[in-house]
Design a protein around this motif. Sequence first.
Motif, PDB file in Angstrom:
ATOM      1  N   ARG A 212       4.294   6.688  -6.029  1.00 38.35           N
ATOM      2  CA  ARG A 212       3.472   5.907  -6.958  1.00 38.35           C
ATOM      3  C   ARG A 212       3.509   4.423  -6.592  1.00 38.35           C
ATOM      4  NH1 ARG A 212       6.453   9.416 -10.340  1.00 38.35           N
ATOM      5  NH2 ARG A 212       5.177  11.007 -11.343  1.00 38.35           N
ATOM      6  N   ALA A 213       2.493   3.678  -7.098  1.00 40.97           N
ATOM      7  CA  ALA A 213       2.321   2.274  -6.708  1.00 40.97           C
ATOM      8  C   ALA A 213       3.601   1.462  -6.867  1.00 40.97           C
ATOM      9  CB  ALA A 213       1.190   1.649  -7.532  1.00 40.97           C
ATOM     10  N   ALA A 214       4.311   1.646  -7.984  1.00 39.86           N
ATOM     11  CA  ALA A 214       5.505   0.835  -8.253  1.00 39.86           C
ATOM     12  C   ALA A 214       6.605   1.072  -7.224  1.00 39.86           C
ATOM     13  CB  ALA A 214       6.035   1.135  -9.649  1.00 39.86           C
ATOM     14  N   HIS A 215       6.535   2.197  -6.525  1.00 39.49           N
ATOM     15  CA  HIS A 215       7.583   2.538  -5.555  1.00 39.49           C
ATOM     16  C   HIS A 215       7.124   2.413  -4.113  1.00 39.49           C
ATOM     17  CE1 HIS A 215       9.151   5.138  -9.065  1.00 39.49           C
ATOM     18  NE2 HIS A 215       9.790   3.994  -9.063  1.00 39.49           N
ATOM     19  N   LEU A 216       5.914   1.925  -3.905  1.00 40.20           N
ATOM     20  CA  LEU A 216       5.419   1.773  -2.537  1.00 40.20           C
ATOM     21  C   LEU A 216       6.218   0.689  -1.817  1.00 40.20           C
ATOM     22  CD1 LEU A 216       1.563   2.105  -2.992  1.00 40.20           C
ATOM     23  CD2 LEU A 216       3.124   3.707  -1.870  1.00 40.20           C
ATOM     24  N   PRO A 217       6.268   0.740  -0.498  1.00 35.99           N
ATOM     25  CA  PRO A 217       7.083  -0.199   0.270  1.00 35.99           C
ATOM     26  C   PRO A 217       6.841  -1.654  -0.094  1.00 35.99           C
ATOM     27  CG  PRO A 217       6.246   1.503   1.697  1.00 35.99           C
ATOM     28  CD  PRO A 217       5.611   1.724   0.363  1.00 35.99           C
ATOM     29  N   GLY A 221       9.984  -4.011  -1.247  1.00 33.63           N
ATOM     30  CA  GLY A 221      10.564  -4.861  -0.226  1.00 33.63           C
ATOM     31  C   GLY A 221      11.166  -4.088   0.924  1.00 33.63           C
ATOM     32  N   ARG A 222      10.527  -2.991   1.285  1.00 38.47           N
ATOM     33  CA  ARG A 222      11.033  -2.212   2.425  1.00 38.47           C
ATOM     34  C   ARG A 222       9.870  -1.855   3.350  1.00 38.47           C
ATOM     35  NH1 ARG A 222       9.742   3.083   1.824  1.00 38.47           N
ATOM     36  NH2 ARG A 222       9.016   3.688  -0.230  1.00 38.47           N
ATOM     37  N   GLN A 223      10.218  -1.388   4.537  1.00 41.10           N
ATOM     38  CA  GLN A 223       9.205  -0.996   5.504  1.00 41.10           C
ATOM     39  C   GLN A 223       8.626   0.367   5.113  1.00 41.10           C
ATOM     40  OE1 GLN A 223       8.043  -2.727   8.327  1.00 41.10           O
ATOM     41  NE2 GLN A 223       9.085  -4.323   7.163  1.00 41.10           N
ATOM     42  N   PRO A 224       7.334   0.580   5.377  1.00 43.90           N
ATOM     43  CA  PRO A 224       6.775   1.915   5.156  1.00 43.90           C
ATOM     44  C   PRO A 224       7.562   2.927   5.991  1.00 43.90           C
ATOM     45  CG  PRO A 224       5.041   0.349   5.677  1.00 43.90           C
ATOM     46  CD  PRO A 224       6.343  -0.342   5.915  1.00 43.90           C
ATOM     47  N   ARG A 237      12.931  15.216   3.416  1.00 38.38           N
ATOM     48  CA  ARG A 237      13.622  14.726   4.612  1.00 38.38           C
ATOM     49  C   ARG A 237      14.253  13.331   4.407  1.00 38.38           C
ATOM     50  NH1 ARG A 237      11.813  16.632  10.306  1.00 38.38           N
ATOM     51  NH2 ARG A 237      11.495  14.435  10.672  1.00 38.38           N
ATOM     52  N   ARG A 238      14.678  13.046   3.182  1.00 40.29           N
ATOM     53  CA  ARG A 238      15.357  11.775   2.910  1.00 40.29           C
ATOM     54  C   ARG A 238      16.811  12.005   2.502  1.00 40.29           C
ATOM     55  NH1 ARG A 238      14.070   8.300  -0.808  1.00 40.29           N
ATOM     56  NH2 ARG A 238      14.886   6.627   0.479  1.00 40.29           N
ATOM     57  N   GLU A 239      17.400  13.077   2.974  1.00 37.01           N
ATOM     58  CA  GLU A 239      18.786  13.408   2.646  1.00 37.01           C
ATOM     59  C   GLU A 239      19.717  12.223   2.908  1.00 37.01           C
ATOM     60  OE1 GLU A 239      20.446  16.368   5.165  1.00 37.01           O
ATOM     61  OE2 GLU A 239      22.283  16.560   3.983  1.00 37.01           O
ATOM     62  N   GLY A 240      20.534  11.889   1.880  1.00 39.37           N
ATOM     63  CA  GLY A 240      21.517  10.819   2.035  1.00 39.37           C
ATOM     64  C   GLY A 240      20.954   9.419   1.831  1.00 39.37           C
ATOM     65  N   MET A 241      19.622   9.285   1.769  1.00 36.79           N
ATOM     66  CA  MET A 241      19.016   7.975   1.546  1.00 36.79           C
ATOM     67  C   MET A 241      18.890   7.730   0.041  1.00 36.79           C
ATOM     68  SD  MET A 241      16.072   8.425   4.505  1.00 36.79           S
ATOM     69  CE  MET A 241      15.360   6.803   4.420  1.00 36.79           C
ATOM     70  N   LYS A 242      18.663   6.471  -0.320  1.00 39.36           N
ATOM     71  CA  LYS A 242      18.609   6.115  -1.737  1.00 39.36           C
ATOM     72  C   LYS A 242      17.310   6.559  -2.381  1.00 39.36           C
ATOM     73  CE  LYS A 242      21.727   2.140  -1.944  1.00 39.36           C
ATOM     74  NZ  LYS A 242      21.858   0.707  -2.262  1.00 39.36           N
ATOM     75  N   CYS A 243      17.439   7.169  -3.544  1.00 40.19           N
ATOM     76  CA  CYS A 243      16.288   7.526  -4.363  1.00 40.19           C
ATOM     77  C   CYS A 243      15.539   6.247  -4.755  1.00 40.19           C
ATOM     78  CB  CYS A 243      16.760   8.253  -5.620  1.00 40.19           C
ATOM     79  SG  CYS A 243      15.469   8.513  -6.844  1.00 40.19           S
ATOM     80  N   PHE A 244      14.201   6.238  -4.573  1.00 41.68           N
ATOM     81  CA  PHE A 244      13.420   5.044  -4.901  1.00 41.68           C
ATOM     82  C   PHE A 244      13.443   4.744  -6.394  1.00 41.68           C
ATOM     83  CE2 PHE A 244      10.546   6.231  -1.093  1.00 41.68           C
ATOM     84  CZ  PHE A 244      11.466   5.673  -0.212  1.00 41.68           C
ATOM     85  N   GLU A 245      13.738   5.743  -7.193  1.00 39.61           N
ATOM     86  CA  GLU A 245      13.726   5.563  -8.648  1.00 39.61           C
ATOM     87  C   GLU A 245      15.077   5.087  -9.161  1.00 39.61           C
ATOM     88  OE1 GLU A 245      12.235   5.340 -12.290  1.00 39.61           O
ATOM     89  OE2 GLU A 245      10.970   6.374 -10.849  1.00 39.61           O
ATOM     90  N   CYS A 246      16.158   5.748  -8.766  1.00 37.70           N
ATOM     91  CA  CYS A 246      17.460   5.471  -9.387  1.00 37.70           C
ATOM     92  C   CYS A 246      18.522   4.983  -8.410  1.00 37.70           C
ATOM     93  CB  CYS A 246      17.967   6.718 -10.110  1.00 37.70           C
ATOM     94  SG  CYS A 246      18.648   7.974  -8.993  1.00 37.70           S
TER      95      CYS A 246
END
Length: 269
Positions: A212-217, A221-224, A237-246
């Motif tokens: 969603r828009a609020a979580h887009l790169p 402040g992150r790279q696409p 395929r984002r195992e171990g990476m930070k959840c964009f929400e929490c």
Amino acid sequence: MPEGHVVHRQARQLTTAFKGEKVRVASPQGRFTAAAKVVSGKTFTKAEARGKHLFIGFDNLRWIHIHLGLYGKWQFGKGAQPDDTGLIRLRITAATNFAQLRGPAVCELLTASEMAAVLARIGPDPIHKQADPERAFERVHRSAAPIGALLMNQRIFAGVGNIYRAEVLFRHELSPFTPGRLLTREQFDAIWSDLVFLMTLGVKDGRIDTVRAAHLPEAMGRQPRVDRHGGEVYVYRREGMKCFECGAKVQMADMQGRKLYWCAKCQVG
DNA sequence: AGCTCATGGCGAG
DNA sequence: TCGCCCTGAGCTG
């Protein structure tokens, strides 16, 4: 290795390239030669997708049924075919366009009634305008299996694959392990309509974007994130990476032989 | 060069 | 639930 949206795009591309033309059909690899001879020289009427199944009609009488499975791949082009770097199961050629197929799980010639039998055994396809979600709801509503498995069942949700499965569950904060029968009608309806939205968008764009828009790169402040599948997603395929929400680490586990990704903090219930 | 893994699905057990 | 299957990209070494 597509989910349903890619197969729908391929149907559209084939139809655009060949509709109404008398086409040559061949099987350089040899495993489809006899069937190819039956339809070669006939008129390509249309190509249609249902779920991950593709049907190519000749004189609206005979249909080539294709399922790409894990390996299948189409190549489209104009003019002369490129040098074959692999075994070509099916090649369709017209005045200007060609299309060739390698590695499909299924490539067979069907009558109209045989095609109807294939359609009868798959569930409603969120991309298809006439799809009836009640058929899917009935199955989900009386199943003890986890919703994460039900979403992958082509007899229930045709065209949904591992990415849409993971992403739609994240978007609705639903644990993949929730038994189908515990879903409320409202939860089912929300998932179905979101699949219609996401998969239709996938057909339009040729990639899977679910963020969603609020979580887009640009907002985060992150790279696409350019994954092999080519889309911006929450958990696949984002195992171990930070959840964009929490911010919690995305989890991965095996579910029925396929990798399942989810955020254990966001997806409760 | 060799190994692993992949947007999938089937049949045997 | 497991093994298998028609391919090819992306690693490792």
